[in-house]
Design a protein around this motif. Structure first.
Motif, PDB file in Angstrom:
ATOM      1  N   VAL A  61       0.907  -1.116  -0.003  1.00  0.00           N
ATOM      2  CA  VAL A  61      -0.007  -0.098   0.076  1.00  0.00           C
ATOM      3  C   VAL A  61       0.909   1.138   0.011  1.00  0.00           C
ATOM      4  N   ASP A  62       1.800   1.354   0.863  1.00  0.00           N
ATOM      5  CA  ASP A  62       2.759   2.377   0.855  1.00  0.00           C
ATOM      6  C   ASP A  62       3.382   2.630  -0.493  1.00  0.00           C
ATOM      7  N   TRP A  63       3.989   1.573  -1.277  1.00  0.00           N
ATOM      8  CA  TRP A  63       4.354   1.520  -2.360  1.00  0.00           C
ATOM      9  C   TRP A  63       3.371   2.163  -3.686  1.00  0.00           C
ATOM     10  N   TYR A  64       2.159   1.760  -3.342  1.00  0.00           N
ATOM     11  CA  TYR A  64       1.138   2.307  -4.247  1.00  0.00           C
ATOM     12  C   TYR A  64       0.831   3.870  -4.200  1.00  0.00           C
ATOM     13  N   ILE A  65       0.857   4.117  -2.670  1.00  0.00           N
ATOM     14  CA  ILE A  65       0.585   5.544  -2.472  1.00  0.00           C
ATOM     15  C   ILE A  65       1.986   6.411  -2.875  1.00  0.00           C
ATOM     16  N   TYR A  66       2.860   6.065  -2.535  1.00  0.00           N
ATOM     17  CA  TYR A  66       4.062   7.003  -2.489  1.00  0.00           C
ATOM     18  C   TYR A  66       4.826   6.838  -3.786  1.00  0.00           C
ATOM     19  N   GLU A  67       4.973   5.640  -4.404  1.00  0.00           N
ATOM     20  CA  GLU A  67       5.738   5.415  -5.495  1.00  0.00           C
ATOM     21  C   GLU A  67       4.850   5.827  -6.744  1.00  0.00           C
ATOM     22  N   THR A  68       3.723   5.453  -6.854  1.00  0.00           N
ATOM     23  CA  THR A  68       2.951   5.645  -7.878  1.00  0.00           C
ATOM     24  C   THR A  68       1.895   6.821  -7.672  1.00  0.00           C
ATOM     25  N   ASN A  69       1.892   7.432  -6.698  1.00  0.00           N
ATOM     26  CA  ASN A  69       1.143   8.670  -6.349  1.00  0.00           C
ATOM     27  C   ASN A  69      -0.510   8.334  -6.389  1.00  0.00           C
ATOM     28  N   TYR A  70      -0.583   7.388  -5.797  1.00  0.00           N
ATOM     29  CA  TYR A  70      -2.017   6.646  -6.002  1.00  0.00           C
ATOM     30  C   TYR A  70      -2.386   6.200  -7.275  1.00  0.00           C
ATOM     31  N   GLY A  71      -1.563   5.644  -7.875  1.00  0.00           N
ATOM     32  CA  GLY A  71      -1.836   4.804  -9.338  1.00  0.00           C
ATOM     33  C   GLY A  71      -1.880   5.979 -10.290  1.00  0.00           C
ATOM     34  N   THR A  72      -1.557   7.253 -10.197  1.00  0.00           N
ATOM     35  CA  THR A  72      -1.341   7.956 -11.145  1.00  0.00           C
ATOM     36  C   THR A  72      -0.119   8.285 -12.145  1.00  0.00           C
ATOM     37  N   ASP A  73       0.882   7.861 -11.306  1.00  0.00           N
ATOM     38  CA  ASP A  73       2.174   7.850 -12.060  1.00  0.00           C
ATOM     39  C   ASP A  73       2.656   6.401 -12.431  1.00  0.00           C
ATOM     40  N   ASP A  74       2.613   5.993 -13.766  1.00  0.00           N
ATOM     41  CA  ASP A  74       3.022   4.826 -14.217  1.00  0.00           C
ATOM     42  C   ASP A  74       4.551   4.360 -14.411  1.00  0.00           C
ATOM     43  N   GLN A  75       5.352   5.320 -14.081  1.00  0.00           N
ATOM     44  CA  GLN A  75       6.838   5.192 -14.165  1.00  0.00           C
ATOM     45  C   GLN A  75       7.538   3.905 -13.662  1.00  0.00           C
ATOM     46  N   LEU A  76       6.787   3.655 -12.503  1.00  0.00           N
ATOM     47  CA  LEU A  76       7.183   2.362 -11.638  1.00  0.00           C
ATOM     48  C   LEU A  76       6.360   1.383 -11.544  1.00  0.00           C
ATOM     49  N   THR A  77       6.140   0.242 -12.139  1.00  0.00           N
ATOM     50  CA  THR A  77       5.178  -0.567 -12.198  1.00  0.00           C
ATOM     51  C   THR A  77       5.603  -1.957 -11.613  1.00  0.00           C
ATOM     52  N   ALA A  78       4.498  -2.723 -10.916  1.00  0.00           N
ATOM     53  CA  ALA A  78       4.888  -4.179 -10.351  1.00  0.00           C
ATOM     54  C   ALA A  78       4.304  -5.125 -11.100  1.00  0.00           C
ATOM     55  N   HIS A  79       4.988  -6.235 -11.295  1.00  0.00           N
ATOM     56  CA  HIS A  79       4.331  -7.495 -11.980  1.00  0.00           C
ATOM     57  C   HIS A  79       4.561  -8.820 -11.145  1.00  0.00           C
ATOM     58  N   ASP A  80       3.593  -9.558 -11.712  1.00  0.00           N
ATOM     59  CA  ASP A  80       3.589 -10.978 -10.974  1.00  0.00           C
ATOM     60  C   ASP A  80       4.464 -11.853 -11.563  1.00  0.00           C
ATOM     61  N   ALA A  81       4.562 -13.102 -11.081  1.00  0.00           N
ATOM     62  CA  ALA A  81       5.638 -13.950 -11.650  1.00  0.00           C
ATOM     63  C   ALA A  81       5.292 -14.287 -13.195  1.00  0.00           C
ATOM     64  N   ASP A  82       4.322 -14.257 -13.494  1.00  0.00           N
ATOM     65  CA  ASP A  82       3.870 -14.408 -14.929  1.00  0.00           C
ATOM     66  C   ASP A  82       3.923 -12.995 -15.969  1.00  0.00           C
ATOM     67  N   GLY A  83       4.480 -12.133 -15.261  1.00  0.00           N
ATOM     68  CA  GLY A  83       4.602 -10.802 -15.928  1.00  0.00           C
ATOM     69  C   GLY A  83       3.313  -9.866 -16.269  1.00  0.00           C
ATOM     70  N   ASN A  84       2.510 -10.354 -15.392  1.00  0.00           N
ATOM     71  CA  ASN A  84       1.136  -9.523 -15.679  1.00  0.00           C
ATOM     72  C   ASN A  84       1.302  -8.278 -14.602  1.00  0.00           C
ATOM     73  N   LYS A  85       0.817  -7.189 -15.033  1.00  0.00           N
ATOM     74  CA  LYS A  85       0.857  -5.723 -14.153  1.00  0.00           C
ATOM     75  C   LYS A  85       0.116  -6.028 -13.045  1.00  0.00           C
ATOM     76  N   ILE A  86       0.459  -5.698 -11.755  1.00  0.00           N
ATOM     77  CA  ILE A  86      -0.415  -5.650 -10.658  1.00  0.00           C
ATOM     78  C   ILE A  86      -0.291  -4.423 -10.039  1.00  0.00           C
ATOM     79  N   CYS A  87      -1.371  -4.182  -9.160  1.00  0.00           N
ATOM     80  CA  CYS A  87      -1.421  -2.903  -8.168  1.00  0.00           C
ATOM     81  C   CYS A  87      -1.142  -1.929  -8.944  1.00  0.00           C
ATOM     82  N   TYR A  88      -1.949  -1.536 -10.090  1.00  0.00           N
ATOM     83  CA  TYR A  88      -1.852  -0.373 -10.856  1.00  0.00           C
ATOM     84  C   TYR A  88      -3.183   0.606 -10.702  1.00  0.00           C
TER      85      TYR A  88
END
Length: 103
Positions: A61-88
């Motif tokens: 949750v901290d990552w989502y809030i502070y690193e993606t600015n509540y999901g508005t900044d997509d410069q940093l993305t997270a992916h699951d083991a299969d390469g699917n985008k998560i927590c966007y």
């Protein structure tokens, strides 16, 4: 925790931070010093997340809030083991936490 409750929790956190930032711009520092009120909100918020998803859930949750600015900044993305985008967005964050970290 339901998706609606989670969305409300994230939304309230965002509104609180926006209000605190506006006050800071006017010269009221509620982050540090004698009247550091933000620590209380952050403690309550993290306690609520931790109670349901544990410390690792709080970190996501901290990552989502502070690193993606509540999901508005997509410069940093997270992916699951299969390469699917998560927590966007809030819903995908909620689904990921429910699947991986629910106590």
């Amino acid at each position: 925790m339901t998706l609606k409750q989670f969305e409300r929790l994230i939304s309230n956190h965002k509104e609180f931070n926006l209000g605190i930032s506006e006050l800071y711009d006017l010269g009221f520092d509620l982050y540090e010093g004698k009247f550091k009120l933000t620590i209380f909100c952050e403690t309550i918020f993290c306690t609520a997340i931790d109670a349901v998803y544990g410390k690792d859930g709080v970190e996501w949750v901290d990552w989502y809030i502070y690193e993606t600015n509540y999901g508005t900044d997509d410069q940093l993305t997270a992916h699951d083991a299969d390469g699917n985008k998560i927590c966007y967005d809030v819903e995908s964050l909620y689904n990921y936490l429910e699947k991986k970290y629910k106590n």
